[in-house]
Design a protein around this motif. Sequence first.
Motif, PDB file in Angstrom:
ATOM      1  N   TYR A   1     -11.386  -4.973  -6.128  1.00 20.34           N
ATOM      2  CA  TYR A   1     -10.983  -4.400  -4.845  1.00 20.34           C
ATOM      3  C   TYR A   1      -9.539  -4.754  -4.532  1.00 20.34           C
ATOM      4  N   LEU A   2      -9.163  -6.008  -4.781  1.00 22.45           N
ATOM      5  CA  LEU A   2      -7.799  -6.429  -4.462  1.00 22.45           C
ATOM      6  C   LEU A   2      -6.784  -5.706  -5.344  1.00 22.45           C
ATOM      7  N   SER A   3      -7.117  -5.474  -6.621  1.00 19.93           N
ATOM      8  CA  SER A   3      -6.166  -4.738  -7.475  1.00 19.93           C
ATOM      9  C   SER A   3      -5.988  -3.315  -6.973  1.00 19.93           C
ATOM     10  N   VAL A   4      -7.117  -2.677  -6.613  1.00 13.85           N
ATOM     11  CA  VAL A   4      -7.030  -1.304  -6.122  1.00 13.85           C
ATOM     12  C   VAL A   4      -6.206  -1.262  -4.846  1.00 13.85           C
ATOM     13  N   ALA A   5      -6.482  -2.191  -3.929  1.00  9.75           N
ATOM     14  CA  ALA A   5      -5.765  -2.219  -2.654  1.00  9.75           C
ATOM     15  C   ALA A   5      -4.278  -2.449  -2.873  1.00  9.75           C
ATOM     16  N   ALA A   6      -3.939  -3.272  -3.887  1.00 11.65           N
ATOM     17  CA  ALA A   6      -2.526  -3.544  -4.149  1.00 11.65           C
ATOM     18  C   ALA A   6      -1.808  -2.264  -4.570  1.00 11.65           C
ATOM     19  N   VAL A   7      -2.456  -1.473  -5.439  1.00 11.56           N
ATOM     20  CA  VAL A   7      -1.829  -0.220  -5.871  1.00 11.56           C
ATOM     21  C   VAL A   7      -1.651   0.717  -4.680  1.00 11.56           C
ATOM     22  N   TYR A   8      -2.673   0.804  -3.819  1.00 11.21           N
ATOM     23  CA  TYR A   8      -2.552   1.638  -2.617  1.00 11.21           C
ATOM     24  C   TYR A   8      -1.416   1.137  -1.724  1.00 11.21           C
ATOM     25  N   ALA A   9      -1.292  -0.202  -1.642  1.00  7.44           N
ATOM     26  CA  ALA A   9      -0.248  -0.762  -0.781  1.00  7.44           C
ATOM     27  C   ALA A   9       1.138  -0.350  -1.273  1.00  7.44           C
ATOM     28  N   LEU A  10       1.316  -0.321  -2.612  1.00  8.68           N
ATOM     29  CA  LEU A  10       2.613   0.114  -3.156  1.00  8.68           C
ATOM     30  C   LEU A  10       2.917   1.544  -2.709  1.00  8.68           C
ATOM     31  N   LEU A  11       1.907   2.424  -2.847  1.00  4.99           N
ATOM     32  CA  LEU A  11       2.105   3.814  -2.453  1.00  4.99           C
ATOM     33  C   LEU A  11       2.388   3.907  -0.948  1.00  4.99           C
ATOM     34  N   ALA A  12       1.660   3.081  -0.165  1.00  6.60           N
ATOM     35  CA  ALA A  12       1.796   3.163   1.291  1.00  6.60           C
ATOM     36  C   ALA A  12       3.181   2.715   1.746  1.00  6.60           C
TER      37      ALA A  12
ATOM     38  N   ASN B   1       5.742   0.271  10.313  1.00  6.65           N
ATOM     39  CA  ASN B   1       5.607  -1.169  10.120  1.00  6.65           C
ATOM     40  C   ASN B   1       5.165  -1.423   8.675  1.00  6.65           C
ATOM     41  N   ASN B   2       6.019  -2.113   7.898  1.00  7.83           N
ATOM     42  CA  ASN B   2       5.740  -2.269   6.472  1.00  7.83           C
ATOM     43  C   ASN B   2       4.486  -3.097   6.215  1.00  7.83           C
ATOM     44  N   ILE B   3       4.294  -4.142   7.024  1.00  9.25           N
ATOM     45  CA  ILE B   3       3.091  -4.960   6.841  1.00  9.25           C
ATOM     46  C   ILE B   3       1.865  -4.148   7.236  1.00  9.25           C
ATOM     47  N   GLY B   4       2.037  -3.295   8.240  1.00  8.34           N
ATOM     48  CA  GLY B   4       0.950  -2.412   8.639  1.00  8.34           C
ATOM     49  C   GLY B   4       0.472  -1.546   7.486  1.00  8.34           C
ATOM     50  N   SER B   5       1.416  -1.064   6.663  1.00  8.54           N
ATOM     51  CA  SER B   5       1.014  -0.242   5.517  1.00  8.54           C
ATOM     52  C   SER B   5       0.093  -1.015   4.595  1.00  8.54           C
ATOM     53  N   ILE B   6       0.415  -2.305   4.403  1.00  4.90           N
ATOM     54  CA  ILE B   6      -0.407  -3.125   3.512  1.00  4.90           C
ATOM     55  C   ILE B   6      -1.792  -3.326   4.118  1.00  4.90           C
ATOM     56  N   ILE B   7      -1.833  -3.558   5.432  1.00  4.11           N
ATOM     57  CA  ILE B   7      -3.128  -3.736   6.097  1.00  4.11           C
ATOM     58  C   ILE B   7      -3.937  -2.451   6.011  1.00  4.11           C
ATOM     59  N   GLY B   8      -3.261  -1.317   6.203  1.00  7.37           N
ATOM     60  CA  GLY B   8      -3.940  -0.028   6.072  1.00  7.37           C
ATOM     61  C   GLY B   8      -4.536   0.134   4.690  1.00  7.37           C
ATOM     62  N   ALA B   9      -3.773  -0.274   3.666  1.00  4.99           N
ATOM     63  CA  ALA B   9      -4.272  -0.143   2.298  1.00  4.99           C
ATOM     64  C   ALA B   9      -5.504  -1.013   2.085  1.00  4.99           C
ATOM     65  N   LEU B  10      -5.463  -2.249   2.598  1.00  2.08           N
ATOM     66  CA  LEU B  10      -6.616  -3.145   2.435  1.00  2.08           C
ATOM     67  C   LEU B  10      -7.846  -2.572   3.122  1.00  2.08           C
ATOM     68  N   LEU B  11      -7.633  -2.043   4.331  1.00  4.19           N
ATOM     69  CA  LEU B  11      -8.760  -1.562   5.125  1.00  4.19           C
ATOM     70  C   LEU B  11      -9.363  -0.295   4.512  1.00  4.19           C
ATOM     71  N   ILE B  12      -8.483   0.681   4.206  1.00 13.63           N
ATOM     72  CA  ILE B  12      -8.994   1.963   3.715  1.00 13.63           C
ATOM     73  C   ILE B  12      -9.598   1.800   2.325  1.00 13.63           C
ATOM     74  N   ALA B  13      -9.003   0.934   1.495  1.00 17.23           N
ATOM     75  CA  ALA B  13      -9.576   0.718   0.164  1.00 17.23           C
ATOM     76  C   ALA B  13     -10.999   0.186   0.278  1.00 17.23           C
ATOM     77  N   LEU B  14     -11.209  -0.695   1.260  1.00 16.43           N
ATOM     78  CA  LEU B  14     -12.550  -1.249   1.466  1.00 16.43           C
ATOM     79  C   LEU B  14     -13.516  -0.157   1.934  1.00 16.43           C
ATOM     80  N   LEU B  15     -13.081   0.608   2.942  1.00 15.54           N
ATOM     81  CA  LEU B  15     -13.929   1.678   3.471  1.00 15.54           C
ATOM     82  C   LEU B  15     -14.255   2.696   2.374  1.00 15.54           C
ATOM     83  N   TYR B  16     -13.207   3.031   1.606  1.00 20.32           N
ATOM     84  CA  TYR B  16     -13.354   4.028   0.558  1.00 20.32           C
ATOM     85  C   TYR B  16     -14.403   3.581  -0.458  1.00 20.32           C
ATOM     86  N   ARG B  17     -14.251   2.331  -0.888  1.00 20.87           N
ATOM     87  CA  ARG B  17     -15.157   1.807  -1.901  1.00 20.87           C
ATOM     88  C   ARG B  17     -16.576   1.681  -1.365  1.00 20.87           C
TER      89      ARG B  17
END
Lengths: 376, 256, 334
Positions: free
Chosen positions: A10-21, A280-296
Amino acid sequence: MNIISFLVTYLSVAAVYALLAISMNIDYGWAGIPDFGKAAFIAAGGIAAAIVATRIVPPLMLHMHPANPSKLSFFTYYNGKILPAITAHPIDTWIVFIISILLGGIIAAGFAVIFSYPAIRLKEDYLAIALLMAAQIVWLFLRVYTPIMGGTMSMTLPSPSFKPIARALFHSTSPSAIDAAKALFLWGLVGVFLYYAEKQMNSPFGRMLRMVRDDEYAAAALGKNVARARLESLIVASFLAGVAGAVYVLIHFSSVNPDYFMPDLTFFVLTLVLVGGVGNNIGSIIGALLIALLYRASYIFGTSLGFSWGSYLYYMIIGLAILITIFVRPNGILPEKPVRTPAWDVYALVRGKQPWFLRRILMRGRGKVNTGEKSE
Amino acid sequence: MRKVSDEVLIVDNVHKYFGGIRAVDGVSLKVPRGSIVGLIGPNGSGKTTLFNTISGFYKPNKGRIMFDGRDITGLPPHRIYKLGLIRTFQNPRVWRSLTVFENVLGSAKDQRGENMLLAMIHATWASQEKKLAKEALHWIDFTGLAPVDTRFAPEISGGQMKLLEVARALMGSAKMLLLDEPAAGVNPVMARKLFGGIERLRSEMGLTFLIVEHRLEILFDYVDYVYVMHRGRIVAEGKPEEVAENPVVHDIYLGG
Amino acid sequence: MGVTFMVYSLAWGSALALMASGLSLYYSVSKVANFAHGSYVSMGLLAYLLAIAFAHWGSKITGFGIDHYAIFNISNLWALIPAFLVAGLVSLASFAGIFWPLMKRGATPLQLLVASIGLMFVLRFLMYIVAGSMNWITLWTPGSTTYHILGVRITLAEILSFVLLALVAGLIALLETKTLIGVSLRAIASNPSLAEASGIDSFKVQALAWFLGGGFAGLGGVLMFIFTGPPGGRPIVELGWMNLLSIFAAAVLGGLGSFYGTIIAALILGIAFNQAAAWFTIYLNVSSSLALLIPFGITLLTLLFFPQGLAGINWRKLVNKIRITRVEEEVVRR
């Protein structure tokens, strides 16, 4: 599947999403450009990785003939000869990776210049649709024109090897140690992206982008070249998107296929930024963590339902996440912060007090700070 | 060799059409250096269109605009700003996600940190930024915005937004300001203070002003010269006291 | 090729025109670039299939069984009415439930656009539940009754797409000239604040535009499904999404919000796309899906020179210019 391995994947997936975000946050969040061509800029990273793996690294590192993709035997040659030769040496896989991310960024920045030429002066609605069409053209072209990445047949790519890193860090080369090393590496990359984005944007450049976003007429009247500012933000964001795209195909998928870059991807990335916090750049990372979890979670839950529509449950989750955000917190979870430049130090020096919203950030190691009232 | 003339702004027979509508129909006017010139006329007489044309937001269909001895006809707004001709808007346009301080600071000319690449290298722009910050605080004090300078721009009052627009223009090292209804929606006391400030700027820094204003009773106490526009043309001009007695002007304002 | 193919291209263009003109209709008053428009298209199709399934309840209607009954013939025409109504009502509901409240809060155009993306995902999922329960995730196109008129092969669906487009264009023309609500529609489109100030009930007028716009999309969806099916064997729910960009291309080329401009643009794009698709497969031997490059390319190039689309071109001036140069040429010749 135990909880640790779920967490690591999950963390690897979220990290990739965070880069895109983070890349989406620069042009959509800071500059207010509806960059609906993001999928194409991410695809640039995929194009680069495919080109590097088939045509640049083989003659450069392995002294092999570059594959001639127009021949039918291209896949046989690539899969049978080139790919094993590259993956045999961890060093070669990392060389592929490094050249790919650089080339991906450059190609994406080039795309940004080409696509935005007709579009940059258009109104928001027209601009969004024009960029979306451009992305669709790139996707269609990649599907049909096979010599770039083999058309719709998935092409396996040499993923960078995390074995040496796992051995150095955990003294083990078990699959879980390798996955952990990969997750660590990806979050390190997120850190680099975050550092870059914060540094680039907390400057007069970032302030100018906000001016153009908030009111382009006022920006033009006070000396900002609006078209140029938009183009530059698109170049910066696309460079990051290209780098993230190369990571996306090489590490996330270890293969490449035009269908990874369907325009749906743009909307997915947009959701991450929107939910986390626009601008907000940190917000993008939080969004990635949250949506990756919901998605999965919704994918696992949906498929366990046993209905044929269960696997589409994530559409509902993403859709509701967007709608709820727009209604409840139109600018996302984390609010935008003021642009931080040395000007605020001067402000504090001259006025003898910190502005209330910066007090916490600037407090560190600056000696005495007035703890006055809310600046009035 | 640039010809330095007494007239800092020369508008020569400018036309601007929208489809069949002649919004500005052959306007000529001259603004001498260091003067305060008023431009009046009923709603829809083409004043704002003329401002937009002078400041580069519209390209004129015909005619020429000279500023400070240079032809600025058809230049984009940001180039005209660089030459020192800065405008304000009828409805204040502020940057809503920035504080008042940043609104003023960001309007400075030639900021090195606005370059995409240099922005990454802190050392190239930090010292300039600090110098500009001091200047910005000076103009904030000058316009009396100091009590609200860390508020976000949409949180301040309409009158303060007008002052903020003036402060931004001053920060852009203007030679001449085009003010579009600076006293609209401002109480009479504050409006007189504002015009007092304009006079001070003219006498201390030699700035030139072209002001569109509806509140003639205030405007006429401060301007040197007045142009009257009606249906896209200049119909009268002269010293304020002459214009005030001109029957044509009375007809326009009473007859519509 | 020949006449038959030309008729097909035009009919395809008419189906696109139905879908795109619906978008233009409500864009003109509400200024929402609505990405959920594709969902209304698929909704219309699902309503058509469901209506027919209900009419034949008890027979084998799940899965590919529906193909047998859903063939487009005279006795199935009534099912276009539920297609129109369902798509129209969903569109109306999304306006009243989402876009109108957001507009009242002063949402920016970009926020409205993003909200429409969220709505698109939600509607898509709801349609997957229906299509999945009926086992209709993927279907072949059921085809249509075929006639031979003067040696030209023409299908009922083709005839109907011309008829419906003519009806829709006529309806809007009547509405805009003869009825109060139609006049209000034009008033809001040209100056919203003035229209509101003069006492027009903005909500009612916009709601009508959304209902009609969604309904037109639903009709176009049924026809497009009969013509091509969802491209590439994708799920039928994706029909709207797959055509969304073509819809936007037509609407943008026509000048967003110009109803008749959009119809003309859609017909042009329909011919361009289908001719290019045939040409691509026959002479270049590449997939016909690449032919989408042609309509997108045309649209992007038009935007490059005329940022407001076809409606933004000053036709009278252009014609005058051509006429004047002709006169000049004649003068020179003499």
